[in-house]
Scaffold this motif. Structure first.
Motif, short mmCIF file in Angstrom:
data_model
loop_
_atom_site.label_atom_id
_atom_site.label_comp_id
_atom_site.label_asym_id
_atom_site.label_seq_id
_atom_site.Cartn_x
_atom_site.Cartn_y
_atom_site.Cartn_z
N PHE A 43 0.80 -1.20 0.00
CA PHE A 43 0.00 0.00 0.00
C PHE A 43 0.84 1.27 0.00
O PHE A 43 2.01 1.25 -0.32
N GLY A 44 0.23 2.38 0.32
CA GLY A 44 0.88 3.66 0.06
C GLY A 44 0.67 3.99 -1.41
O GLY A 44 0.49 3.10 -2.24
N GLU A 45 0.66 5.25 -1.74
CA GLU A 45 0.37 5.63 -3.12
C GLU A 45 1.48 5.17 -4.05
O GLU A 45 2.67 5.19 -3.71
N ASP A 46 1.10 4.73 -5.26
CA ASP A 46 2.07 4.22 -6.22
C ASP A 46 1.75 4.77 -7.61
O ASP A 46 0.91 5.66 -7.78
N GLU A 47 2.41 4.21 -8.62
CA GLU A 47 2.24 4.69 -9.98
C GLU A 47 0.79 4.57 -10.46
O GLU A 47 0.29 5.44 -11.18
N LEU A 48 0.12 3.51 -10.04
CA LEU A 48 -1.26 3.32 -10.47
C LEU A 48 -2.16 4.42 -9.91
O LEU A 48 -3.04 4.94 -10.61
N ASP A 49 -1.94 4.79 -8.65
CA ASP A 49 -2.72 5.88 -8.07
C ASP A 49 -2.53 7.16 -8.87
O ASP A 49 -3.48 7.91 -9.13
N ASP A 50 -1.28 7.41 -9.28
CA ASP A 50 -1.00 8.60 -10.08
C ASP A 50 -1.72 8.53 -11.43
O ASP A 50 -2.25 9.54 -11.92
N LEU A 51 -1.74 7.33 -12.03
CA LEU A 51 -2.44 7.16 -13.30
C LEU A 51 -3.93 7.43 -13.15
O LEU A 51 -4.55 8.08 -14.00
N MET A 52 -4.52 6.94 -12.06
CA MET A 52 -5.94 7.15 -11.83
C MET A 52 -6.24 8.62 -11.55
O MET A 52 -7.26 9.15 -11.99
N ARG A 53 -5.34 9.29 -10.85
CA ARG A 53 -5.52 10.73 -10.60
C ARG A 53 -5.56 11.49 -11.92
O ARG A 53 -6.40 12.37 -12.12
N ALA A 54 -4.64 11.13 -12.83
CA ALA A 54 -4.60 11.81 -14.12
C ALA A 54 -5.81 11.45 -14.98
O ALA A 54 -6.44 12.33 -15.58
N LYS A 55 -6.16 10.17 -15.00
CA LYS A 55 -7.26 9.70 -15.84
C LYS A 55 -8.59 10.32 -15.43
O LYS A 55 -9.43 10.67 -16.28
N LEU A 56 -8.80 10.47 -14.11
CA LEU A 56 -10.09 10.94 -13.60
C LEU A 56 -10.08 12.42 -13.23
O LEU A 56 -11.06 12.93 -12.68
N GLY A 57 -8.98 13.10 -13.50
CA GLY A 57 -8.92 14.54 -13.24
C GLY A 57 -8.89 14.91 -11.78
O GLY A 57 -9.33 16.00 -11.40
N ILE A 58 -8.35 14.03 -10.95
CA ILE A 58 -8.29 14.32 -9.51
C ILE A 58 -7.12 15.24 -9.18
O ILE A 58 -7.19 16.04 -8.24
N GLY A 59 -6.05 15.14 -9.96
CA GLY A 59 -4.88 15.97 -9.71
C GLY A 59 -4.17 15.57 -8.43
O GLY A 59 -4.24 14.42 -7.99
N ASP A 60 -3.49 16.52 -7.82
CA ASP A 60 -2.70 16.24 -6.62
C ASP A 60 -3.47 16.42 -5.32
O ASP A 60 -2.90 16.38 -4.23
N THR A 61 -4.77 16.65 -5.43
CA THR A 61 -5.58 16.84 -4.22
C THR A 61 -5.48 15.62 -3.32
O THR A 61 -5.60 14.48 -3.78
N ARG A 62 -5.28 15.83 -2.05
CA ARG A 62 -5.22 14.74 -1.08
C ARG A 62 -6.44 14.78 -0.18
O ARG A 62 -7.02 15.85 0.06
N PRO A 63 -6.86 13.63 0.32
CA PRO A 63 -8.06 13.62 1.17
C PRO A 63 -7.84 14.38 2.47
O PRO A 63 -6.73 14.38 3.02
N ALA A 64 -8.89 15.03 2.94
CA ALA A 64 -8.83 15.74 4.21
C ALA A 64 -9.13 14.73 5.32
O ALA A 64 -10.28 14.58 5.75
N VAL A 65 -8.12 14.00 5.76
CA VAL A 65 -8.30 12.92 6.73
C VAL A 65 -8.33 13.50 8.14
O VAL A 65 -7.37 14.15 8.59
N VAL A 66 -9.44 13.26 8.86
CA VAL A 66 -9.54 13.79 10.22
C VAL A 66 -8.81 12.90 11.21
O VAL A 66 -8.34 13.36 12.26
N ALA A 67 -8.72 11.59 10.88
CA ALA A 67 -8.01 10.65 11.77
C ALA A 67 -7.81 9.33 11.03
O ALA A 67 -8.47 9.06 10.02
N ARG A 68 -6.89 8.54 11.55
CA ARG A 68 -6.70 7.17 11.08
C ARG A 68 -6.92 6.23 12.27
O ARG A 68 -6.53 6.55 13.39
N ILE A 69 -7.53 5.08 12.00
CA ILE A 69 -7.93 4.18 13.07
C ILE A 69 -7.07 2.92 13.05
O ILE A 69 -6.90 2.27 12.02
N ASP A 70 -6.54 2.56 14.23
CA ASP A 70 -5.85 1.29 14.42
C ASP A 70 -6.71 0.44 15.34
O ASP A 70 -6.90 0.77 16.51
N PRO A 71 -7.27 -0.69 14.84
CA PRO A 71 -8.22 -1.46 15.64
C PRO A 71 -7.58 -2.56 16.50
O PRO A 71 -8.28 -3.40 17.05
N ARG A 72 -6.26 -2.56 16.64
CA ARG A 72 -5.60 -3.63 17.37
C ARG A 72 -5.56 -3.34 18.87
O ARG A 72 -5.49 -2.19 19.30
#
Length: 400
Positions: free
Chosen positions: A157-186
């Motif tokens: 995981f982590g962003e890779d070349e495919l993520d970049d391709l999808m960003r370009a294909k779908l016009g998302i650009g370099d926008t990153r999600p506004a993540v309020v938190a990340r959850i660790d369920p362990r």
């Protein structure tokens, strides 16, 4: 509030998120779960509104076919799959096929908030494209995106070349999600959190959350509600191992347990068990019966190391023997052994006498039950899915 939940189309990838979706509905929010393949029906039967974001093909079935070497994605599958071959991440197939449909579903739904799992780039990209606050949720007890060293070593995981391709294909650009938190369920002693901690990558807070097992609904059989006169041992290989490797690993286990004074519950789903021959008299084959239906009355479990299958006995305080298959299964097995809640054995070298001896230890030695009970108690004190969700939504309301 309208909340879009995004998951990849596997049992172990989607089912851990269901209690959080239920929490949203119970809190009065509108929800929509975006997935595909078999999970569309599975989640609908869990009482949830679901949208199939790639109805043209069975993506999960295609992935299994590629992993088994039966299909060449470069020549036998559509363009979306050929895009996935540019990624070293096997889940790239989900990114390539599901991202566009997830974004479209979120827009049509009018999502105000997005919840996606750490292993699902399509959800992350959808949150980026929709431009609304989001929550990233870990769905494993084997690893978390906090385990940066392990993730880097295994290229997970982590962003890779495919993520970049999808960003370009779908016009998302370099926008990153506004993540309020990340959850660790362990649980803390299994690698989880005792309190909030900032992510070293970007400062987004990590929060703990209780893992609540959901394995599907069922009519619970009468015998499953009561303990028997003998110890009860559960056996399962989950859903992926039989699809890729068959039931070979069960041969030694069934023979080992068949020679013990125990009652065995064999939950092998729709797997073909003919190679096992006539099952011993003490083995009850139940097909697909959710673990949560009978695990509370079990004294031990033998399994393949799937994350959800590892987490369920932790929740119920049941000692476990893990015969790890592949992917992150060995990591689950290592965590189980290190914490003392069970034992681990390479299935390639497993022998009848050895498996029998290990199960005997789980049943006879108090240390395993005590450690399993300690972890279950830890999990019980962690924040509930409903409290975590409401906290996330309050944080989102303060996001610019």
């Amino acid at each position: 509030m309208k909340i879009l939940f995004c998951t990849a189309p596997g049992y172990g990838l989607t089912l851990p998120l269901i209690p959080l979706v239920w929490a949203a509905r119970a809190g009065g929010h509108e929800v929509l779960l975006a997935t595909t393949s078999e999970m569309t029906d599975v989640c609908a039967r869990a009482g949830l509104p679901v949208v199939d974001v790639f109805p043209r093909r069975d993506v999960w079935g295609d992935l299994m076919s590629v992993v088994r070497g039966e299909t060449d994605p470069e020549t036998e599958l559509p363009e979306e799959y050929r895009l996935a071959s540019k990624s070293g991440n096997p889940f790239g197939m989900f990114t390539a096929t599901m991202t566009e449909g997830t974004i479209e579903a979120g827009r049509a739904f009018g999502a105000d908030f997005v919840v996606y799992t750490s292993d699902h780039s399509a959800g992350m990209l959808a949150a980026s494209a929709l431009g609304v606050p989001s929550l990233e949720v870990g769905n494993r007890v084997s690893w978390s995106a906090r385990d940066a060293e392990w993730l880097a070593e295994h290229n997970v995981f982590g962003e890779d070349e495919l993520d970049d391709l999808m960003r370009a294909k779908l016009g998302i650009g370099d926008t990153r999600p506004a993540v309020v938190a990340r959850i660790d369920p362990r649980a803390p002693s299994m690698g989880g959190l005792t309190a909030d901690e900032p992510d070293a990558r970007d400062g987004v807070p990590w929060w703990p959350m209780r893992f609540v097992p959901f394995n599907g609904g069922t009519a619970v059989p009468d015998w499953a509600l009561r303990r028997g006169d003998r110890p009860r041992v559960a056996v399962t290989l989950g859903t992926v191992v039989p699809a890729l490797s068959g039931t070979t690993n069960l041969t030694v286990v069934v023979e080992a347990l068949g020679g013990m004074d125990v009652d065995v519950v064999l939950a092998a789903g729709t797997a073909d068990l003919t190679t096992l021959g006539t099952l011993p008299a003490n083995v009850r084959s139940v097909g697909f019966l959710p673990l949560s239906a009978f695990l509370p009355t079990c004294d031990a479990i033998v399994h393949h190391g799937g994350s959800g299958t590892t987490a369920a006995p932790l929740f119920y305080g049941v000692p476990q023997l893990v015969l790890p298959a592949f992917a992150d299964n060995p990591m689950s097995a290592q965590r189980v052994a290190d914490r003392g809640v069970g034992l681990s054995q390479d299935p390639a070298t497993a022998e009848v006498d050895g498996v029998r001896a290990m199960v005997r230890r789980l049943l006879d030695e108090d240390s395993f039950r005590a450690a399993a009970a300690e972890v279950a108690a830890e999990m019980a004190t962690q924040p509930s899915p409903s409290s975590v969700l409401e906290r996330a939504l309050k944080s989102a309301s303060r996001t610019p």
